[in-house]
Design an enzyme around this catalytic site. Structure first.
Site, PDB file in Angstrom:
ATOM      1  N   GLY A  92      -9.910  -0.822   5.191  1.00  0.00           N
ATOM      2  CA  GLY A  92      -9.788  -1.617   3.897  1.00  0.00           C
ATOM      3  C   GLY A  92      -9.800  -0.840   2.638  1.00  0.00           C
ATOM      4  O   GLY A  92     -10.707  -0.127   2.303  1.00  0.00           O
ATOM      5  N   SER A 133      -6.386  -1.135   0.082  1.00  0.00           N
ATOM      6  CA  SER A 133      -6.036  -1.909  -1.024  1.00  0.00           C
ATOM      7  C   SER A 133      -6.653  -3.096  -1.303  1.00  0.00           C
ATOM      8  O   SER A 133      -7.379  -3.934  -0.510  1.00  0.00           O
ATOM      9  CB  SER A 133      -4.561  -2.258  -0.588  1.00  0.00           C
ATOM     10  N   SER A 178      -3.863  -4.506   7.876  1.00  0.00           N
ATOM     11  CA  SER A 178      -3.088  -4.816   9.028  1.00  0.00           C
ATOM     12  C   SER A 178      -4.083  -5.172  10.245  1.00  0.00           C
ATOM     13  O   SER A 178      -5.188  -4.353  10.633  1.00  0.00           O
ATOM     14  CB  SER A 178      -2.212  -3.563   9.481  1.00  0.00           C
ATOM     15  N   GLU A 197      -1.974   9.643   7.127  1.00  0.00           N
ATOM     16  CA  GLU A 197      -0.980   8.759   6.824  1.00  0.00           C
ATOM     17  C   GLU A 197       0.411   8.748   6.514  1.00  0.00           C
ATOM     18  O   GLU A 197       1.312   8.353   7.120  1.00  0.00           O
ATOM     19  CB  GLU A 197      -1.509   7.507   6.023  1.00  0.00           C
ATOM     20  N   SER A 232       3.717   4.263  -2.318  1.00  0.00           N
ATOM     21  CA  SER A 232       4.931   3.556  -2.052  1.00  0.00           C
ATOM     22  C   SER A 232       6.006   4.735  -2.438  1.00  0.00           C
ATOM     23  O   SER A 232       5.657   5.979  -2.916  1.00  0.00           O
ATOM     24  CB  SER A 232       5.102   2.719  -3.502  1.00  0.00           C
ATOM     25  N   GLU A 253       7.622   5.203  -4.901  1.00  0.00           N
ATOM     26  CA  GLU A 253       7.603   5.587  -6.411  1.00  0.00           C
ATOM     27  C   GLU A 253       6.563   6.637  -6.446  1.00  0.00           C
ATOM     28  O   GLU A 253       6.798   7.656  -7.155  1.00  0.00           O
ATOM     29  CB  GLU A 253       7.309   4.616  -7.234  1.00  0.00           C
TER      30      GLU A 253
END
Lengths: 395, 378
Positions: free
Chosen positions: A123, A125, A157, A240, A380, A382
């Site tokens: 948990g 985002s 997920s 991750e 991401s 970026e």
């Protein structure tokens, strides 16, 4: 034991334990997740064998393997189409609890995680906090020996299959946004939690939104100190990002493309593998995959020598995911209209009906679609470029 | 595959870095380039004294037994400092060909001089209207008795202006397009009938056009087997491509560093332009491409040294990747420097020209991608 003997031992185990049904679940993977039931069945088999958490320290249930052996194990599992295990517990929460958890927490949660009794989701985002994770607003307010949690988490997920969730929550609004975040463990069956599935572009549910409405969680479920959750989260994000081995995925993708190119025909009626434009394009991506393979080996070398991969793990995340996406595009172009039939039932491992298209065409479009998420999750592309600019180039 | 540098290799790298950073700054380099000489003989003599020229030759011929990894380490640093002295032409290419293919007598005559800094070599193979396929060589020579007679011409012979000896690739049998029938002949550059027109190249090095009219050379000057030059050339070309790619990697890393520094200093719109995300991400991408090339470079050196089955495949990948990454990095280094990056005054553009020159030699990106594709299907 030398590496070749080790590989033989792994292969023998896989031959024995990886049933056709489990293999089928692995073959049908169109994202980082496999069919849930098959995943947990495989998890339990590995647990029985003592191989479910090779990356953990031996004292907590790890295997004590060398880095090479861990790599070989990963490679053999993937190449023989074993379903991927869920990373949220084994790769993320486990190492974090080992590092930051109290003795009680370790004794309680780690064995249940290893055995598969607990299934964890992540948990982090929120609808209003994605790349800017520190701006999260789900609040945990102290009430006696409990916290009261309100807010929601998104892109969670497999929350629909999980009985536990680890969360970042806001426990203070003082100071920098990072300074008021805490890390807490929550039972999914606590009153006030609801899970809403999110249907992905492939028509299936991998992601969820989780709502917290006055959810009461004991203070003892805090990991680390109150308001030190950001440090814990950062430690976890390294796992991750850096823990993934993209080369094995790329090798599988390349093998699939070669198979497609040796069976499918271009507009001139020639096999794609004899088409020079295709070959040049495939070679261009394959060169990058090879360059990444040797970069991963450089990192492994540095780790073996006791060093730190540093921001090279951001490089691997960018190149690994973007290269994978380019392979997806090549597959799509080879298959043309054969990628279009939407036969969602055929993606279940126990499907017994008739396939509309060839096996390799069945998974092509969902892989292409689902892999768009690869450059978004886990920081991401970026954000990774920002990390390189800041930490490596000193910009 | 795991690369760990030995103590000697680390020392080579450090000594090259230290010497060149202190004695081969950009201004010094430009003086050499703008002078009438083809290279700086004082620098060359120092390279010999430091043992760099001897590094990769076998101990029997007076070398230190270094291999692909040593070639790579030195070449990379030469790339960082944009060194114009013909290490590649004389040592990596010419010297290795002589060492691998010449008789003991020729070796002792030329290699000793080469290693001590007194012999320059050029490899003359290019002819007009072809690119990088050596099998395209058409110039033929006739063999009679124990001598060989050369007639014809060679174009863009790198280090040709400085060369004391020229290794000429020519045909003693077969036809243009065939790999068989090629021979490599060592010719003294001032032999009778050998005429050269010297010039400089855009990347600050020297070259020449050669014409041969009735140049008579003893048959003993044929390196390797007569008619089988490609066998002798193949491993040297491989090592040569690695050397050029390592030089390009050195140049790319210097460009990334210089661009990062410049964008921090350069102020526009009231702040350092390094604060703008579009430029930060561009530089992150430059760094990524550089490191991918470096990984392929290390792997190729290791595989060449270990005669690994995948060595040629990895080499093709390296040359192809260096071609695209080199351009991406050089183009963006100029772009991010703005106008000043397009001038002769700044070193940026000179790295760009060297990278362009490297990309023009021994096969373009397309050539090596095709080769990679072909080797991957095996």
């Amino acid at each position: 034991m030398n590496d070749n003997n080790f590989r033989a031992e792994v292969r023998a185990f896989l031959q024995e334990e990886l049933t056709p049904e489990l293999k089928r679940a692995g073959e049908l993977m169109t994202s980082v997740f496999a069919d849930f039931d098959a995943t947990m069945a495989w998890h339990r088999k590995l647990y029985q064998k003592g191989w479910v958490a090779p990356d953990w320290p031996e004292a907590y249930g790890g295997t004590g393997w060398t880095l090479n052996q861990r790599y070989i194990f990963q490679e053999e599992c993937k190449l023989s189409n074993a379903p991927a295990l869920l990373p949220m517990g084994l790769q993320m929460l486990g190492p974090m609890l080992i590092h930051y958890g109290s003795d009680e927490q370790k004794a309680h949660y780690l064995p249940r995680l290893l055995s598969g009794e607990d299934v964890w989701c992540q948990g982090y985002s929120e609808p209003g906090a994605g790349s800017d994770l520190a701006s999260l607003s789900t609040s945990a307010v102290r009430d006696g020996d409990d916290y009261l949690i309100n807010g929601s988490k998104i892109w969670t997920s497999y929350a629909q299959h999980s009985n536990k969730i680890f969360c970042l929550v806001r426990t203070s609004k003082e100071g920098a946004p990072q300074a008021g975040i805490s890390f807490i463990l929550v039972d999914m069956d606590t009153d006030g939690i609801t899970v809403e599935p999110i249907v992905g572009l492939d028509g299936r549910v991998e992601q969820c939104q989780v709502f917290f409405d006055g959810v009461r969680v004991p203070v003892a479920n805090l990991v680390g100190e109150e308001n030190q959750g950001w440090e814990v989260a950062k430690y976890l994000l390294e796992f991750e990002r850096g823990g993934h081995n993209f080369t094995i995925d790329h090798k599988k993708q390349m093998a699939k493309i070669r198979k497609q190119a040796s069976e499918e025909y271009d507009a001139d009626g020639c096999l794609w593998r004899d088409n020079s434009v295709f070959n040049a394009r495939f070679a261009e991506v394959a060169v990058d995959a090879l360059a990444l393979e040797y970069t991963e080996l450089r990192i492994k070398g540095a780790l073996n020598a006791g060093g730190n991969p540093g921001a090279l793990s951001s490089l691997c995340k960018i190149v690994g995911t973007e290269t994978g996406q380019r392979f997806n595009e090549i597959s799509m172009d080879i298959l043309g209209p054969q990628a279009l039939p939407f036969q969602i039932a055929a993606l279940e491992p126990d499907f017994e009906g008739e396939l509309i298209v060839a096996d390799y065409a069945l998974t092509c479009m969902p892989e292409y679609i689902n892999n768009r998420a690869a450059t978004i999750y886990g920081g991401s592309a970026e954000i990774q470029r920002d990390i390189i600019a800041k930490r490596v180039l000193g910009l | 595959m795991y690369i760990e540098f030995s103590e000697e290799q680390r020392m080579l790298k450090e000594s090259a870095e230290k010497y060149l950073n202190e004695n081969y700054e950009f201004e010094a380099r430009q003086k050499i380039v703008k002078s009438d000489s083809n290279y700086c003989s004082t620098q060359w003599q120092t390279f010999a004294d430091l043992g760099w020229l001897a590094m990769t030759f076998a101990e029997e011929v007076g070398g230190f037994g270094g291999g692909a990894l040593e070639t790579m380490l030195l070449s990379e640093q030469l790339g960082v400092n944009l060194v114009v002295e013909p290490y590649f032409e004389t040592v990596v290419f010419g010297g290795q060909l002589i060492s691998a293919g010449a008789s003991d007598e020729i070796k002792s005559r030329y290699l000793d001089a080469l290693i001590s800094g007194h012999c320059q070599v050029a490899f003359a193979w290019s002819e007009t209207k072809h690119h990088h396929a050596m099998s395209d060589v058409a110039m033929a020579a006739s063999v009679s008795g124990d001598s060989i007679l050369l007639n014809g011409s060679k174009t863009v012979v790198l280090n040709g202006a400085a060369a004391d000896v020229v290794l000429v690739l020519l045909r003693t049998a077969g036809e243009r397009g065939q790999s068989d029938g090629l021979s490599l002949v060592l010719v003294d550059a001032d032999a009778e009938g050998c005429v050269r027109r010297s010039y400089k190249t855009y990347d600050g090095r020297n070259a020449a056009e050669f014409s041969f009219s009735n140049v008579n050379v003893p048959l003993a000057n044929v390196l390797g087997e007569q008619g089988s030059a490609m066998e002798l050339l193949a491993p040297v070309v491989n090592r040569g491509i690695l050397s050029l790619c390592a030089e390009a990697v050195g140049a790319m890393s210097a460009l990334v560093d210089a661009t990062v520094d410049y964008t921090k200093q350069r102020k526009q719109f009231g702040r350092s332009i390094s604060r703008f995300q579009v430029l930060r991400h561009r530089m992150a991408d430059m760094f990524i491409d550089l490191e991918l090339c470096r990984s392929l470079m290390l792997a190729t050196a290791w595989k060449l040294d270990h005669s690994d089955a995948d060595a040629e495949l990895t080499l093709a990948a390296l040359k192809a990747k260096v071609a695209s990454a080199g351009k991406f990095i050089a183009h963006n280094a100029i772009q991010l420097h703005g106008g000043i990056g397009t001038t002769d005054e700044l070193k940026i553009g000179h790295y760009f020209k060297r990278i362009a020159a490297i990309n023009s030699q021994f096969g373009s990106r397309d050539f090596h991608l095709a080769r990679f594709a072909q080797l991957s299907q095996k």
